[in-house]
Design an enzyme around this catalytic site. Structure first.
Site, short mmCIF file in Angstrom:
data_model
loop_
_atom_site.label_atom_id
_atom_site.label_comp_id
_atom_site.label_asym_id
_atom_site.label_seq_id
_atom_site.Cartn_x
_atom_site.Cartn_y
_atom_site.Cartn_z
N ASP A 155 -0.55 -4.20 5.20
CA ASP A 155 -0.30 -5.01 4.00
C ASP A 155 -1.20 -6.23 3.89
OD1 ASP A 155 1.67 -3.46 2.84
OD2 ASP A 155 3.35 -4.71 3.51
N HIS A 198 -1.18 3.09 3.92
CA HIS A 198 -0.64 2.71 5.23
C HIS A 198 -0.97 3.74 6.31
CE1 HIS A 198 1.43 -1.05 4.75
NE2 HIS A 198 1.92 -0.64 3.59
N ASP A 242 -2.35 -0.85 -4.76
CA ASP A 242 -1.60 -0.22 -3.65
C ASP A 242 -1.70 1.29 -3.67
OD1 ASP A 242 -0.38 -2.28 -2.23
OD2 ASP A 242 1.53 -2.14 -3.28
N ASP A 279 8.68 -0.23 4.26
CA ASP A 279 8.90 -0.27 2.82
C ASP A 279 10.22 0.38 2.41
OD1 ASP A 279 6.79 -1.77 1.84
OD2 ASP A 279 5.42 -0.06 1.87
N HIS A 328 2.83 -1.82 10.00
CA HIS A 328 2.92 -1.96 8.54
C HIS A 328 2.27 -3.25 8.04
CE1 HIS A 328 4.67 -0.96 4.63
NE2 HIS A 328 4.81 -2.26 4.48
N HIS A 333 -0.71 -4.76 -9.21
CA HIS A 333 -0.39 -4.67 -7.78
C HIS A 333 -0.30 -3.20 -7.35
CE1 HIS A 333 1.47 -6.38 -4.05
NE2 HIS A 333 1.85 -5.13 -3.96
N HIS A 368 -1.43 -8.75 -1.68
CA HIS A 368 -0.37 -9.18 -0.77
C HIS A 368 -0.61 -10.60 -0.26
CE1 HIS A 368 2.17 -5.52 -0.04
NE2 HIS A 368 1.22 -5.07 -0.85
N HIS A 417 6.41 -9.01 3.68
CA HIS A 417 5.32 -8.10 3.30
C HIS A 417 4.14 -8.81 2.65
CE1 HIS A 417 7.57 -4.17 3.86
NE2 HIS A 417 8.51 -5.08 4.03
N TRP A 448 0.89 -1.15 0.00
CA TRP A 448 0.00 0.00 0.00
C TRP A 448 0.94 1.20 0.00
CZ3 TRP A 448 -5.20 -0.71 0.13
CH2 TRP A 448 -5.80 -1.66 0.95
N ARG A 450 13.36 -2.21 3.93
CA ARG A 450 13.69 -3.43 3.17
C ARG A 450 14.74 -3.20 2.10
NH1 ARG A 450 8.04 -4.45 0.17
NH2 ARG A 450 9.11 -6.28 -0.60
ZN LIG Z 1 4.77 -3.54 2.76
#
Ligand SMILES: [Zn+2]
Ligand SMILES: *[C@@H]1O[C@H](CO)[C@@H](O)[C@H](O)[C@H]1NC(C)=O
Ligand SMILES: *[C@@H]1O[C@H](CO)[C@@H](O)[C@H](O)[C@H]1NC(C)=O
Ligand SMILES: *[C@@H]1O[C@H](CO)[C@@H](O)[C@H](O)[C@H]1NC(C)=O
Ligand SMILES: *[C@@H]1O[C@H](CO)[C@@H](O)[C@H](O)[C@H]1NC(C)=O
Length: 295
Positions: A134, A25, A167, A64, A130, A163, A140, A79, A20, A67
């Site tokens: 997700d 989020h 998101d 996000d 988070h 996707h 997801h 995620h 997202w 990572r």
């Molecule tokens: Zn995520």
């Protein structure tokens, strides 16, 4: 048992699956901060060292960026869970089949909930905020086409993958913005639907049924329910029906109520989850089931 056909996609996933966007989020986080107990808010503020009203909105997208940082790559697989089902004909999530040895969003929620309860630290709290967001985004919880990353579509003439359309593109189109202020305003609208006599109020009381005694069951319940939406709303007529197509008509109109409800649900469940972690109980768990009426 099916043999996974998508080993080759794993590297692709690690690089391309995002979450997202910021607004999705942060909307979930602001809804949660509007529903959690005051003691829970104090707990989060103290763990995060932030007494502002943005205390969780501001950190909701941290995972996000983390990572992609040096040393953060291990968290990429956390995620999502790549449900190897068969949309639109059948949708389901199976922990044994779909959660890899490196982990998945379900095992990550279990792990960071345990860490948070014992260590009360900011990183695990940021992950919980988070991942509870997700897990409520249908793609997801889906393996097909690398969670929709390999399906290209158009939104208002712009190229997106499916996707990222769910998101980000649709949420930007719905809310008209990309920043925290947009998310705050949007969350206030969704909170009016949840509270009092709002349109979600009756159903919201049934949204949370989990307990920290079985974190796997709670997270699998959210993943399974959200994955059903892949069959009903994300790929209702299969991928060919949308590949390369403009989605701003009926497809988008049918996605809007799904996205709104998913963000509202995620916010409610996040508030309940954090209440349990911080205080051991939550008023958001719904009334206990009543026994049969006495004759
Ligand atoms: Zn995520
Ligand atoms: C937040 O408020 C609490 C209680 O008023 C205080 O003890 C704490 O130092 C404050 N934290 C920050 C980061 O300002
Ligand atoms: C749990 O979290 C820790 C800290 O981030 C991480 O090192 C570990 O790999 C995680 N374990 C699982 C099973 O996800
Ligand atoms: C996307 O992935 C699916 C399998 O998940 C595959 O069948 C399909 O051919 C892929 N499409 C493209 C455009 O790569
Ligand atoms: C959908 O996008 C196209 C551009 O691809 C645009 O011409 C059209 O007006 C848009 N329709 C709606 C309903 O927004």
């Amino acid at each position: 048992m099916r043999v996974t056909p998508l080993i080759a996609v794993a590297g692709f996933l690690a690089q391309h699956v995002i979450a997202w966007g910021t607004v999705g989020h942060a909307t979930v986080a602001y809804i949660a901060s509007g529903l959690m107990k005051p003691e829970t808010a104090d707990y989060c503020k103290s763990v995060l060292g932030d007494n502002s009203s943005d205390f969780i909105g501001a950190i909701a997208s941290w995972a996000d960026s983390y990572r992609y940082e040096p040393g953060g790559g291990f968290s990429s697989v956390f995620h999502y869970i790549d449900a190897i089902d068969n949309p639109p004909y059948s949708c389901d999530v199976d922990f044994e089949r779909d959660c890899t040895e490196e982990g998945c969003i379900v095992s990550a929620i279990m792990n960071y909930t345990d860490i948070q309860r014992t260590q009360h630290e900011p990183m695990s709290l940021k992950w919980i905020v988070h991942f509870l967001g997700d897990i409520h985004q249908p793609l997801h919880d889906e393996n097909y086409g690398a969670g929709g990353n390999n399906i290209s579509v158009l939104v208002d003439g712009e190229k997106w993958n499916l996707h990222a359309a769910w998101d980000t593109a649709f949420i930007t189109k719905m809310t008209g913005g990309k920043d925290l202020a947009t998310a705050k305003t949007f969350s206030e609208m969704l909170l009016t639907r949840i509270k009092g006599h709002g349109v979600y109020a009756a159903q919201a009381r049934k949204w949370f049924r989990g307990s920290l005694k079985d974190t796997k069951a709670a997270a699998m319940g959210w993943a399974t329910e959200t994955n059903d939406l892949v069959c009903s709303h994300v790929l209702p007529q299969g991928p060919i029906a949308i590949e390369g197509k403009e989605l701003n008509g009926t497809y988008y109109q049918e996605a809007v109520p799904v996205l709104e409800e998913q963000m509202a649900k995620a916010g409610w469940r996040l508030a309940a989850w954090l209440d349990l972690i911080a205080t051991g109980s939550t008023p958001l768990g719904g009334a206990p089931c009543k026994g049969p009426k006495k004759a």
